[in-house]
Design a protein around this motif. Structure first.
Motif, PDB file in Angstrom:
ATOM      1  N   UNK A 129       3.244   9.335   7.042  1.00 41.87           N
ATOM      2  CA  UNK A 129       1.943   8.739   8.121  1.00 41.87           C
ATOM      3  C   UNK A 129       3.036   8.242   9.273  1.00 41.87           C
ATOM      4  N   UNK A 161       2.133   8.435  -0.087  1.00 40.59           N
ATOM      5  CA  UNK A 161       1.453   9.631   0.452  1.00 40.59           C
ATOM      6  C   UNK A 161       1.578   8.958   2.270  1.00 40.59           C
ATOM      7  N   UNK A 162       1.742   7.742   1.893  1.00 37.85           N
ATOM      8  CA  UNK A 162       1.948   6.936   3.690  1.00 37.85           C
ATOM      9  C   UNK A 162       2.989   6.936   4.461  1.00 37.85           C
ATOM     10  N   UNK A 168       1.142  -1.156  -0.102  1.00 32.47           N
ATOM     11  CA  UNK A 168       0.064  -0.249  -0.220  1.00 32.47           C
ATOM     12  C   UNK A 168       0.802   1.666  -0.290  1.00 32.47           C
ATOM     13  N   UNK A 195       2.308   1.945  -3.446  1.00 27.62           N
ATOM     14  CA  UNK A 195       0.882   2.695  -4.320  1.00 27.62           C
ATOM     15  C   UNK A 195       0.959   3.938  -3.968  1.00 27.62           C
ATOM     16  N   UNK A 196       1.076   4.527  -3.019  1.00 29.02           N
ATOM     17  CA  UNK A 196      -0.078   5.487  -2.318  1.00 29.02           C
ATOM     18  C   UNK A 196       1.593   6.132  -1.392  1.00 29.02           C
TER      19      UNK A 196
END
Lengths: 477, 477
Positions: free
Chosen positions: B78, B74-75, B68, B71-72
């Motif tokens: 976090x 931005x994570x 994940x 793929x993204x």
């Protein structure tokens, strides 16, 4: 010289392709850079492929958010993802067996996704019906094409099966055809008239193989790869009439249908035109249309998914095709999900729409600017001539090579444009493809490069190309 | 009766496989349930495939988190993801062209991932060297196998190419062999002795085709699918000596290498045993070993990635194989990333290790319990006889069918075990595979089902099977 005839008729005999030579050279250059060798550039720009992310185009946020949430459903509980992302991911997970993207999917695709694809096609074609049972999802359009060819081509027939194939044409299709023992029947696109497809040329090509092979299909690429042409409705009508007369199966590679940049150009699908022509054509012409999640503005090449829609295909043949699609496990689930999002993007009013629209517009603006810049720069460069790029992902300009360069290439046992590209990557750190990979008329030379890059990258590409070309011509004149 | 001989020698002539009949029936049953038809069950349990997520086994968190985040990205910002997840995702993204999983990867795999796979193999085999250039990553082990077979099988030879293949054997390999025009040379595993592979049987099989075909390879599956046997070191040694004597290429399907449940069973790779045997064997026996991200406890079937490692293969042949792997775009990047995590999981001390270890142990406990339960329940059921499942993902018990049932099946023009499975899905909502799909000795009947399910699902499966079987036997006695 026409490369196709040099490749053996069987994959086992396949010659080292030109790009392998180039790839090897590029690897050497990159290793030297890593070892600190000083060169006029600090990194190699690779624009051989239609691969926007590699060149720096950013993925679409909505696509990636939905995919990430499907992979890691804990994200569905976070309010960091907009509600339509979460809803979409939930719906798609429900369509996966066991609610996991880790399960096998049906080999011809997840039914809910085939349904969405057919709705997209119907909408695209102004209401022409599309049926999910005629749609096969696979790991990519070339994979779909190989399956269809497998049914069309009879490798054991005394008269070999022939497929009319454009020149220029991207190499993967040629490789598929050769690998299946088919004869590639070249028809030449008319470069001087913007790479148009002319029916007289199809006619000539067909006549040229009388008694030599058994032509069963016509392969067209619209928007063109590498030609960059977007076919007019009239041209498509002529092609359909031609295949109907000659009883050829029509294979329409339409993977760049979203990539249209010409001001007056418009993508019209073969299926739509076929329906407009009405019976008997619309009931009889056998058509396969290919599309892919790798292409368009989404550019998710790494996820591996595409689909083919079959029209008017005989049910017995459909059964063979279905068996072939069932031989191996199908497209990766995440690629299928990307395909769903591509064909069913956020709509006005959806929370994700504003960002989606903004990102799409940014990419469009970039590509329109790139295409304009390529046209202007290359046509102002002595020894270059470039047709307008109306659509697709590539520019395919002619380069006029000095006779001494051609001579030198021949002495080195290589195609003149391969020689040019080898020098280009060595001296300017720019990796592009030679025209001989795609086919070209005798004694003409071309290069192909991807126009899907950020604008500053395209400025740099054209700068490197211009400087190199000027030096190259000087050296060999 | 042996199904293989019924399948045509060419994919185009391929008969409707048994599972298509079953799939059709299952679709009907599911539709009826949706329409509110009252049946003794509310949903169909499908354990035809080695697909743990479909059956309700949960994916491993670390795998999904890394995917994940890739793929993204931005994570990555976090702090909800542990630091080793973020580090792993960053490193993997750096290995992707353009830093995106949306880019094409090299057709034989992302080099950094091949490197990790080779390190895993070296560690697994106690230090036997492994080289990334001998590893080809593809969309799955069957895809790899098809490429190797493509090189080994000569469809144009006057004497057809033969491949020694176990009975029972999963159908995908048989389909590949048939599709390439190879002759399947069946060798029978010894059910009475726990499905062991006996060299005398290999010898018999080889002699039986003298003058009929040209045997070039031996295909083995360890841990067995569907047999459930884990081969002993001694058995592997004998097989290696046999292929060396007979100059056969050794194709080792080792995709279930992580799934070993027998208390005394241990997976030892063919490559390790080959190295232990020393020269001349270790320098000469040509070996291909297959593994996959679909299998093992990870079970990411939907992501589509596997690899093959080649040992002692002639460099010219390696070049052919490389060309084949280069014909289509390779494995999806996300599948490759799953492969990296599978071969390089969190280690003690890593922040993700405790959860990873806990999840792995839960799955292991579940499967060990399932296997025990299957063995006990089936062997206590009159008319059933089940060998211990030492490894793999399947149970493959013998069923003794009443003569009247066999008669009825024959009247209906179908294999008796297919008839049994059709009735089973109809009456008990349990979808499993008939033994005839895998090959079995004349007048013996089997069923295959996946043991990778949650424990309560396995309890339900065995309950449905037991009840149905008792009723079925009564009906036909």
């Amino acid at each position: 010289m026409y490369l196709f005839t040099e490749i053996g008729s069987n994959v086992k005999n396949m010659k080292q392709l030109e790009y392998l030579v180039l790839a090897k050279q590029t690897k050497k250059v990159i290793n030297e850079l890593r070892q600190g060798v000083i060169k006029p550039y600090t990194e190699v720009i690779d624009v051989c492929w239609g691969d926007p992310h590699r060149a720096g185009i950013k993925p679409l946020s909505f696509v990636r958010q939905v995919l990430a949430a499907c992979l890691y459903p804990q994200l569905l509980e976070s309010d960091k993802l907009l509600v339509d992302v979460r809803q979409r991911a939930k719906r798609l997970l429900e369509a996966c067996d066991g609610g996991s993207v880790g399960s096998y999917s049906p080999t011809t695709g997840i039914p809910e996704i085939s349904q969405k694809v057919s709705e997209f096609i119907k909408k695209r074609d102004g209401g022409v019906p599309s049926y999910p049972e005629n749609i096969y999802i696979s790991p990519g359009s070339q994979w779909s094409l190989a399956n269809i060819l497998n049914v069309l081509v009879n490798p054991e027939a005394s008269l070999r099966t022939g497929v009319l194939t454009p020149v220029p044409c991207h190499i993967t299709t040629i490789t598929s055809l050769m690998g299946m023992g088919a004869v590639v029947i070249p028809y030449y696109l008319n470069e001087e008239q913007g790479w148009t497809l002319q029916v007289e040329e199809l006619q000539r090509a067909l006549e040229s193989v009388k008694g030599v092979c058994n032509p069963v299909a016509l392969y067209v690429i619209n928007p063109g790869n590498p030609s960059g042409l977007v076919q007019s409705r009239k041209s498509i009508q002529e092609v359909i009439q031609f295949v109907s007369e000659k009883r050829l199966f029509l294979l329409a590679d339409e993977v760049y249908q979203d990539c249209v940049f010409g001001e007056t150009a418009e993508f019209v699908s073969y299926k739509k035109v076929l329906a407009e022509l009405g019976p008997p054509l619309s009931d009889t012409v056998e058509l396969a249309s290919f599309h892919s999640a790798s292409k368009g503005f989404m550019g998710e090449c790494g996820l591996r998914a595409g689909y083919v829609e079959l029209v008017n295909v005989d049910p017995t043949v459909m059964q063979y095709i279905e068996n072939l699609f069932s031989t191996f496990s199908g497209a990766p689930t995440l690629g299928q999900i990307a395909l769903e999002v591509m064909t069913n993007p956020p709509q006005p009013g959806d929370p994700s729409y504003p960002l989606y629209k903004k990102e799409m517009q940014q990419i469009r603006t970039t590509l329109v600017q790139n295409v304009k810049r390529v046209y202007e720069v290359l046509n102002s460069l002595p020894g270059f001539s470039c047709q307008p790029v109306e659509g697709g992902a590539f520019a395919f300009p002619t380069i006029h090579l000095p006779p001494k360069a051609i001579q030198r290439a021949k002495e080195a046992g290589m195609e003149p444009d391969t020689f040019y590209c080898l020098r280009l990557v060595e001296e300017a750190g720019l990796l592009i493809s030679p025209g001989c990979e795609f086919g070209q008329k005798e004694a003409t030379y071309h290069i192909r490069f991807c126009i899907m890059t950020p604008q500053d990258t395209m400025v740099e590409i054209l700068k490197r190309l211009s400087n190199f070309h000027t030096k190259f011509v000087k050296e060999f004149s």
